[in-house]
Write an enzyme that holds these catalytic residues in place. Structure first.
Site, PDB file in Angstrom:
ATOM      1  N   ARG A  52       2.476  11.910  -8.763  1.00 29.20           N
ATOM      2  CA  ARG A  52       1.337  11.023  -7.915  1.00 29.20           C
ATOM      3  C   ARG A  52       0.867  10.168  -8.311  1.00 29.20           C
ATOM      4  O   ARG A  52       0.451   9.276  -7.449  1.00 29.20           O
ATOM      5  CB  ARG A  52      -0.160  12.091  -8.043  1.00 29.20           C
ATOM      6  CG  ARG A  52      -0.601  11.818  -7.128  1.00 29.20           C
ATOM      7  CD  ARG A  52      -2.604  12.774  -7.886  1.00 29.20           C
ATOM      8  NE  ARG A  52      -2.744  11.985  -8.904  1.00 29.20           N
ATOM      9  CZ  ARG A  52      -2.646  13.174  -9.655  1.00 29.20           C
ATOM     10  NH1 ARG A  52      -2.455  14.570  -9.888  1.00 29.20           N
ATOM     11  NH2 ARG A  52      -2.968  12.260 -10.721  1.00 29.20           N
ATOM     12  N   TYR A 105      -7.646  -0.274  16.869  1.00 25.51           N
ATOM     13  CA  TYR A 105      -6.589   1.015  16.442  1.00 25.51           C
ATOM     14  C   TYR A 105      -7.593   2.126  17.146  1.00 25.51           C
ATOM     15  O   TYR A 105      -8.381   2.478  15.783  1.00 25.51           O
ATOM     16  CB  TYR A 105      -5.418   0.905  15.546  1.00 25.51           C
ATOM     17  CG  TYR A 105      -5.025   2.348  15.717  1.00 25.51           C
ATOM     18  CD1 TYR A 105      -4.734   2.902  16.795  1.00 25.51           C
ATOM     19  CD2 TYR A 105      -5.327   3.036  14.045  1.00 25.51           C
ATOM     20  CE1 TYR A 105      -4.144   3.872  16.332  1.00 25.51           C
ATOM     21  CE2 TYR A 105      -4.524   4.069  13.851  1.00 25.51           C
ATOM     22  CZ  TYR A 105      -4.049   4.594  15.636  1.00 25.51           C
ATOM     23  OH  TYR A 105      -3.707   6.005  14.591  1.00 25.51           O
ATOM     24  N   ASP A 178      -4.927  -5.823   9.326  1.00 23.36           N
ATOM     25  CA  ASP A 178      -4.066  -4.903   9.804  1.00 23.36           C
ATOM     26  C   ASP A 178      -2.734  -5.923  10.950  1.00 23.36           C
ATOM     27  O   ASP A 178      -2.317  -6.234  11.667  1.00 23.36           O
ATOM     28  CB  ASP A 178      -4.636  -4.055  10.117  1.00 23.36           C
ATOM     29  CG  ASP A 178      -3.299  -2.382  11.004  1.00 23.36           C
ATOM     30  OD1 ASP A 178      -1.892  -3.036  11.090  1.00 23.36           O
ATOM     31  OD2 ASP A 178      -3.744  -2.067  11.501  1.00 23.36           O
ATOM     32  N   LYS A 203       5.285   2.373  11.631  1.00 22.22           N
ATOM     33  CA  LYS A 203       5.990   1.549  12.631  1.00 22.22           C
ATOM     34  C   LYS A 203       7.478   0.667  12.094  1.00 22.22           C
ATOM     35  O   LYS A 203       8.114   1.335  12.288  1.00 22.22           O
ATOM     36  CB  LYS A 203       4.876   0.798  13.238  1.00 22.22           C
ATOM     37  CG  LYS A 203       3.603   1.662  13.089  1.00 22.22           C
ATOM     38  CD  LYS A 203       3.607   3.116  14.062  1.00 22.22           C
ATOM     39  CE  LYS A 203       2.770   3.644  14.485  1.00 22.22           C
ATOM     40  NZ  LYS A 203       1.978   3.833  13.353  1.00 22.22           N
TER      41      LYS A 203
END
Length: 383
Positions: A52, A105, A178, A203
């Site tokens: 982690r 978004y 973004d 994406k």
């Protein structure tokens, strides 16, 4: 490796990805491990103790992300929204205020309106291409962040990154951009003044519709260190195989984006003259209100297209249901072309809000297939 030394495609292939020192493997190994043997108490080997907190495969991705965005620190997450949440809770406190796009978004809107607001974070949605409106929305001493998308999802509006950065810094706030729709191949917000860049690596960066992830890249080392602390403390990291898949996708980002753009330009030209299409939304069109700004800050205009149908919502839905090569699916940026109805799919969470999208809107993620086949598919779907 930095952009001062190497070109974009070289960075995408090599940054953070030196051959494995033990075996000479050209591709970074997948360190599929949760924990690491330590040389002594308090002496973890090469700084690795728990995945982690740090993993060599994720570190390779993070170094590559920073290089291709021209930033000082890159951080990888389990999803784009995990990256967004970590950013908000790192730089904001309850009682702070954020300016967001009025066509953000849907997932970002949901994060602000249903999660961050309950935590005590206030927000205002404005048209970010209207600098006077952005300035009017500022609350000096409370506005901590301008949250920009450019191009926006799904209306493809354009925000002036240098102007927003100057405005944010005037009020001791930060600008977060973004950059998912443009990708770092077409646009580099940090070079234009942004403080932090956000990606859904699901994406274009991943590019193959086979991995979910997110990223933050900072212009400042100190902000990067703060985000890294929260990345570990909050724990929304991606796994090593996901990091490896994303790195693999980044290697071909440049050549893929060139084809995405080539195909999109052909499809825009077709849609512009189709009798059943009311309006085409694409920043590469000279008629687009943000075209001049996009031309200054983007090298090309991307593979995302939205259009409104003259036949209303029913026709928009019918077109989405009739395509054969364009797959009816959410997400974007993969090698295969996708089509969706934002109002009932990706942006359903914004229904009934000021951010609701038009019901006659269709969004295309143009892939890298043979463009004549894509045009034929749209012809039969619109016919």
């Amino acid at each position: 490796m930095t952009g001062n030394e190497y070109g974009f495609d070289t960075l995408a292939i090599h940054a953070g990805q030196d051959p494995d020192p033990r075996t000479g493997a050209v591709v970074p190994p997948i360190y599929q491990t949760s924990t690491y043997a330590q040389d002594a108490v308090g002496a973890p080997r090469l700084g690795y103790e728990y995945s982690r907190s740090g993993n060599p495969t994720r570190d390779a991705l993070q170094e590559c992300l920073a290089a291709i965005e021209g930033g000082r620190r890159g951080l990888a997450f389990a999803s784009g929204l995990a990256a967004e949440d970590t950013l908000l809770r790192t730089v904001c406190r309850p009682g702070d205020h954020v300016v967001i796009p009025d066509d953000a978004y849907g997932g970002t809107y949901r994060l602000f309106s249903k999660v961050a607001e309950n935590w005590g974070l206030d927000w205002t949605a404005v048209a970010l291409n209207d600098l006077d409106a952005v300035r009017a929305a500022f609350r000096p001493g409370h506005t901590r962040l301008i949250w920009a998308e450019t191009p926006t999802n799904p209306l493809l509006n354009i925000a002036d990154i240098p102007a927003l950065a100057a405005l944010a810094h005037e009020y001791d706030a930060m600008l977060a951009v973004d950059n998912t729709f443009a990708s770092p191949y077409l646009q580099q917000p940090i070079a234009l003044g942004a403080d932090v860049v956000i990606h859904s690596t699901t994406k274009y960066l991943g590019g193959h519709s086979d991995v979910v992830g997110g990223a933050l890249v900072t212009a400042d080392v100190d902000l990067g260190d703060q985000l890294a602390f929260h990345q570990n403390a909050m724990g929304a990291v991606n796994g090593p195989f996901d990091a490896w898949l994303t790195l693999r996708g980044i290697k071909t980002l440049g050549v893929r984006m060139d084809r995405h753009c080539d195909n999109a330009e052909r499809i825009v030209a077709y849609l512009e003259t189709h009798p059943k299409v009311g309006r085409v939304l694409y920043p590469g069109l000279e008629s687009h209100p943000g075209h001049e700004t996009a031309a200054k800050q983007m090298s090309r205009f991307g593979g995302m297209i939205s259009f409104r149908t003259k036949g209303g919502p029913e026709q928009a839905i019918e077109v989405c249901n009739r395509t054969k090569l364009f797959v009816l699916a959410e997400s974007l940026g993969g090698v295969e072309s996708l089509i969706e109805h934002p109002g009932q799919m990706t942006h359903l969470s914004a229904a009934g809000s000021p951010l609701e999208v038009p019901a006659d809107l269709v969004r295309l993620s143009v892939g890298i297939e043979t463009v004549d086949d894509l045009l034929a598919d749209l012809e039969q779907a619109l016919g």
